[in-house]
Design a protein around this motif. Structure first.
Motif, PDB file in Angstrom:
ATOM      1  N   VAL A  55       0.816  -1.212   0.000  1.00  0.00           N
ATOM      2  CA  VAL A  55       0.000   0.000   0.000  1.00  0.00           C
ATOM      3  C   VAL A  55       0.853   1.267   0.000  1.00  0.00           C
ATOM      4  CG1 VAL A  55      -0.243   0.114   2.533  1.00  0.00           C
ATOM      5  CG2 VAL A  55      -1.984   1.134   1.064  1.00  0.00           C
ATOM      6  N   TYR A  56       2.015   1.246   0.663  1.00  0.00           N
ATOM      7  CA  TYR A  56       2.861   2.446   0.665  1.00  0.00           C
ATOM      8  C   TYR A  56       3.398   2.725  -0.730  1.00  0.00           C
ATOM      9  CZ  TYR A  56       2.671   2.004   5.735  1.00  0.00           C
ATOM     10  OH  TYR A  56       2.240   1.909   7.028  1.00  0.00           O
ATOM     11  N   GLU A  57       3.741   1.658  -1.458  1.00  0.00           N
ATOM     12  CA  GLU A  57       4.228   1.840  -2.827  1.00  0.00           C
ATOM     13  C   GLU A  57       3.140   2.464  -3.706  1.00  0.00           C
ATOM     14  OE1 GLU A  57       7.218   1.571  -3.361  1.00  0.00           O
ATOM     15  OE2 GLU A  57       8.111  -0.058  -2.213  1.00  0.00           O
ATOM     16  N   VAL A  58       1.923   1.950  -3.590  1.00  0.00           N
ATOM     17  CA  VAL A  58       0.815   2.485  -4.391  1.00  0.00           C
ATOM     18  C   VAL A  58       0.515   3.930  -3.992  1.00  0.00           C
ATOM     19  CG1 VAL A  58      -1.642   2.230  -4.946  1.00  0.00           C
ATOM     20  CG2 VAL A  58      -0.174   0.207  -4.810  1.00  0.00           C
ATOM     21  N   THR A  59       0.662   4.247  -2.702  1.00  0.00           N
ATOM     22  CA  THR A  59       0.459   5.619  -2.237  1.00  0.00           C
ATOM     23  C   THR A  59       1.403   6.577  -2.946  1.00  0.00           C
ATOM     24  OG1 THR A  59      -0.210   4.812  -0.052  1.00  0.00           O
ATOM     25  CG2 THR A  59       0.446   7.114  -0.198  1.00  0.00           C
ATOM     26  N   PHE A  60       2.674   6.191  -3.047  1.00  0.00           N
ATOM     27  CA  PHE A  60       3.652   7.032  -3.735  1.00  0.00           C
ATOM     28  C   PHE A  60       3.369   7.106  -5.234  1.00  0.00           C
ATOM     29  CE2 PHE A  60       6.593   6.010  -0.070  1.00  0.00           C
ATOM     30  CZ  PHE A  60       6.635   7.305   0.418  1.00  0.00           C
ATOM     31  N   VAL A  61       3.067   5.962  -5.842  1.00  0.00           N
ATOM     32  CA  VAL A  61       2.812   5.935  -7.285  1.00  0.00           C
ATOM     33  C   VAL A  61       1.612   6.817  -7.640  1.00  0.00           C
ATOM     34  CG1 VAL A  61       2.156   4.494  -9.251  1.00  0.00           C
ATOM     35  CG2 VAL A  61       3.839   3.643  -7.602  1.00  0.00           C
ATOM     36  N   ALA A  62       0.545   6.723  -6.849  1.00  0.00           N
ATOM     37  CA  ALA A  62      -0.649   7.546  -7.092  1.00  0.00           C
ATOM     38  C   ALA A  62      -0.300   9.027  -7.013  1.00  0.00           C
ATOM     39  CB  ALA A  62      -1.733   7.199  -6.074  1.00  0.00           C
ATOM     40  N   THR A  63       0.539   9.398  -6.059  1.00  0.00           N
ATOM     41  CA  THR A  63       0.932  10.802  -5.913  1.00  0.00           C
ATOM     42  C   THR A  63       1.750  11.278  -7.105  1.00  0.00           C
ATOM     43  OG1 THR A  63       0.976  10.561  -3.506  1.00  0.00           O
ATOM     44  CG2 THR A  63       2.165  12.435  -4.434  1.00  0.00           C
ATOM     45  N   ILE A  64       2.663  10.439  -7.573  1.00  0.00           N
ATOM     46  CA  ILE A  64       3.493  10.812  -8.728  1.00  0.00           C
ATOM     47  C   ILE A  64       2.627  10.997  -9.971  1.00  0.00           C
ATOM     48  CG2 ILE A  64       5.367  10.038 -10.240  1.00  0.00           C
ATOM     49  CD1 ILE A  64       6.373   8.413  -7.723  1.00  0.00           C
ATOM     50  N   MET A  65       1.671  10.097 -10.168  1.00  0.00           N
ATOM     51  CA  MET A  65       0.783  10.213 -11.326  1.00  0.00           C
ATOM     52  C   MET A  65      -0.106  11.445 -11.203  1.00  0.00           C
ATOM     53  SD  MET A  65      -1.675   7.298 -12.985  1.00  0.00           S
ATOM     54  CE  MET A  65      -2.202   7.446 -14.700  1.00  0.00           C
ATOM     55  N   PHE A  66      -0.579  11.731  -9.993  1.00  0.00           N
ATOM     56  CA  PHE A  66      -1.383  12.927  -9.756  1.00  0.00           C
ATOM     57  C   PHE A  66      -0.575  14.174 -10.122  1.00  0.00           C
ATOM     58  CE2 PHE A  66      -2.874  16.367  -6.953  1.00  0.00           C
ATOM     59  CZ  PHE A  66      -4.227  16.389  -7.284  1.00  0.00           C
ATOM     60  N   GLY A  67       0.709  14.181  -9.758  1.00  0.00           N
ATOM     61  CA  GLY A  67       1.568  15.302 -10.102  1.00  0.00           C
ATOM     62  C   GLY A  67       1.714  15.473 -11.604  1.00  0.00           C
ATOM     63  N   ASP A  68       1.863  14.358 -12.330  1.00  0.00           N
ATOM     64  CA  ASP A  68       1.961  14.427 -13.792  1.00  0.00           C
ATOM     65  C   ASP A  68       0.698  15.014 -14.417  1.00  0.00           C
ATOM     66  OD1 ASP A  68       4.486  13.755 -14.534  1.00  0.00           O
ATOM     67  OD2 ASP A  68       4.061  11.681 -15.050  1.00  0.00           O
ATOM     68  N   LYS A  69      -0.440  14.633 -13.860  1.00  0.00           N
ATOM     69  CA  LYS A  69      -1.715  15.102 -14.414  1.00  0.00           C
ATOM     70  C   LYS A  69      -1.975  16.582 -14.080  1.00  0.00           C
ATOM     71  CE  LYS A  69      -4.196  13.075 -16.424  1.00  0.00           C
ATOM     72  NZ  LYS A  69      -4.214  12.914 -17.899  1.00  0.00           N
ATOM     73  N   ILE A  70      -1.668  16.975 -12.847  1.00  0.00           N
ATOM     74  CA  ILE A  70      -1.993  18.322 -12.400  1.00  0.00           C
ATOM     75  C   ILE A  70      -0.913  19.336 -12.759  1.00  0.00           C
ATOM     76  CG2 ILE A  70      -2.393  19.754 -10.343  1.00  0.00           C
ATOM     77  CD1 ILE A  70      -4.753  17.993 -11.095  1.00  0.00           C
ATOM     78  N   LEU A  71       0.343  18.989 -12.509  1.00  0.00           N
ATOM     79  CA  LEU A  71       1.427  19.937 -12.721  1.00  0.00           C
ATOM     80  C   LEU A  71       1.872  20.002 -14.177  1.00  0.00           C
ATOM     81  CD1 LEU A  71       3.553  18.939  -9.600  1.00  0.00           C
ATOM     82  CD2 LEU A  71       2.091  20.949  -9.813  1.00  0.00           C
ATOM     83  N   SER A  72       2.076  18.826 -14.784  1.00  0.00           N
ATOM     84  CA  SER A  72       2.573  18.781 -16.157  1.00  0.00           C
ATOM     85  C   SER A  72       1.454  18.638 -17.183  1.00  0.00           C
ATOM     86  CB  SER A  72       3.564  17.614 -16.314  1.00  0.00           C
ATOM     87  OG  SER A  72       4.624  17.721 -15.393  1.00  0.00           O
TER      88      SER A  72
END
Length: 418
Positions: free
Chosen positions: A151-168
């Motif tokens: 679950v911790y790995e998925v937590t980080f992955v979800a955040t990274i993808m969220f950053g790609d969608k929102i920031l980039s």
């Protein structure tokens, strides 16, 4: 009839192997060996083994402290105990170096794209397991036994993808598909019902949104988007919470109310019940007492790897490999684990490793990579928080996502190429 399955050509297969070994088999030692083999392969160039010291913020100081702790431990502790600690403490160094070196390959493969596919796959498998076991999910523990894996790995992955969608504002697999994948990962995190991961993902997303508002030229437009995102997540959380068994909801509420008491360090811990009920706080209390009773040199450089933390009480459920005498090798709190093994220098090295990978987001020279650095800041802040509660970066299992993205981001901003 011919069935054709199109395989994404950007997948980093060794990375997939690490996650699958950890998720399906819990084979943490095998993950460690595979990561070493992968690292060795990345160092081979033109039939020669070339050792590259990654220019990763804070890693040199951290590595020097590790070497010092190994040397001290070899003279003062059993070799077997030192080797076990080397296994725990070297994991972040290995995976960070892999992330750094892999970015320099420029071989058309994508670490981030691979992470998104892995995170989605793990989330789908988890949701499937939950659905087929609904009749057996009667309390919080039964839900967590299924949903808590990776679950911790998925937590980080979800955040990274969220950053790609929102920031980039990237479209990775298709705009709708991207949000579906992200939604599946968020659901996975929510149904794990873990306090640490829930607080972490909220904090990481919050950091990304705040930085985006701060740096955005269209602040009000983005603020309205934030309101929409928060509302959607709130609806998702409420829906999942309502669907949970009553006993699971009650247990989760009790755990939330109990959270601050659990890490309280001001108690006397003069009986077994108090120690066990406030185990994380009790560990810290015992580590503080051991450190204060040491001589000045040991307080500064530590007792070396292989040093155990003496505790007054041991939980009855501890197995023989979890303690030696009345001492334990690992605390939930990584900072205090390193305080005992590496002294003030060890604790400072870990803190600097984190802070040094947060600060670049504020530097103008890296403005070109600001979206990536905002995400790095968010996941590193979460890792700092986790290190206080859940053995992050000093554990049996490897925290793959944070490590590989830390190496990748540092290589990116420095323009590292092989």
């Amino acid at each position: 009839m011919i069935i054709r399955l199109k395989i994404d050509r950007q997948i980093v297969w060794p990375l997939v192997a690490l996650y699958m070994l950890q998720f399906f088999f819990g084979a943490h030692k095998v993950v460690y060996v595979v990561s070493l083999i992968w690292l060795a392969s990345l160092m081979v160039r033109e039939n020669s083994m070339i050792i590259t010291l990654p220019r990763v913020n804070g890693l040199l100081y951290y590595s020097i402290v590790i070497v010092m702790a190994i040397v001290i431990g070899m003279f003062s502790n059993e070799v077997r105990d030192v080797v076990k600690d080397i296994y725990y403490i070297s994991q972040p160094v290995i995976i960070i170096t892999i992330g750094y070196l892999y970015e320099g390959l420029n071989n058309g493969k994508s670490i981030k794209r691979t992470l998104y596919l892995i995170g989605t796959f793990i989330s789908i498998v988890t949701l499937f397991r939950v659905l087929v076991n609904i009749p057996n999910l009667t309390d919080l523990e039964s839900v967590r036994n299924i949903a808590n894996l990776s679950v911790y790995e998925v937590t980080f992955v979800a955040t990274i993808m969220f950053g790609d969608k929102i920031l980039s504002k990237k479209v990775i697999f298709g705009n709708i598909m991207d949000w579906v994948m992200l939604g599946l990962m968020v659901v996975k995190v929510i149904i794990s019902m873990g306090r640490t991961e829930l607080v972490s993902i909220v904090a990481m997303i919050g950091i990304i949104l705040v930085f985006n508002v701060f740096f955005s030229k269209q602040k009000w437009t983005f603020i309205f988007k934030i309101i929409g995102i928060v509302a959607a997540v709130a609806v998702m959380v409420i829906g999942i919470y309502i669907a949970l068994p009553e006993e699971a909801k009650e247990q989760f509420s009790n755990k939330i109310n109990y959270s601050f008491q659990e890490i309280e360090t001001d108690l006397d811990y003069d009986n077994y019940i108090d120690a066990i009920q406030h185990w994380r706080g009790f560990e810290i209390d015992q580590a503080q007492k051991q450190w204060k009773s040491s001589n000045m040199v040991t307080q500064i450089v530590g007792g070396g790897l292989g040093t155990y933390v003496k505790v007054k009480y041991l939980p009855n459920e501890f197995t023989e490999d979890m303690y030696k005498g009345h001492s334990i090798a690992l605390l939930h709190n990584v900072y205090y684990t390193l305080l005992i093994k590496g002294g003030l220098l060890g604790m400072a090295a870990l803190i600097w490793l984190y802070i040094a990978n947060i600060l670049p987001v504020f530097r103008k020279k890296y403005v070109k990579y600001r979206p990536e650095l905002i995400v790095q800041c968010a996941i590193t802040a979460a890792m700092m928080f986790m290190s206080y509660l859940v053995m992050a970066n000093y554990n049996v299992s490897m925290y793959i996502t944070w490590g590989i993205m830390t190496g990748w981001t540092n290589a990116l901003i420095r323009g590292y190429k092989r």
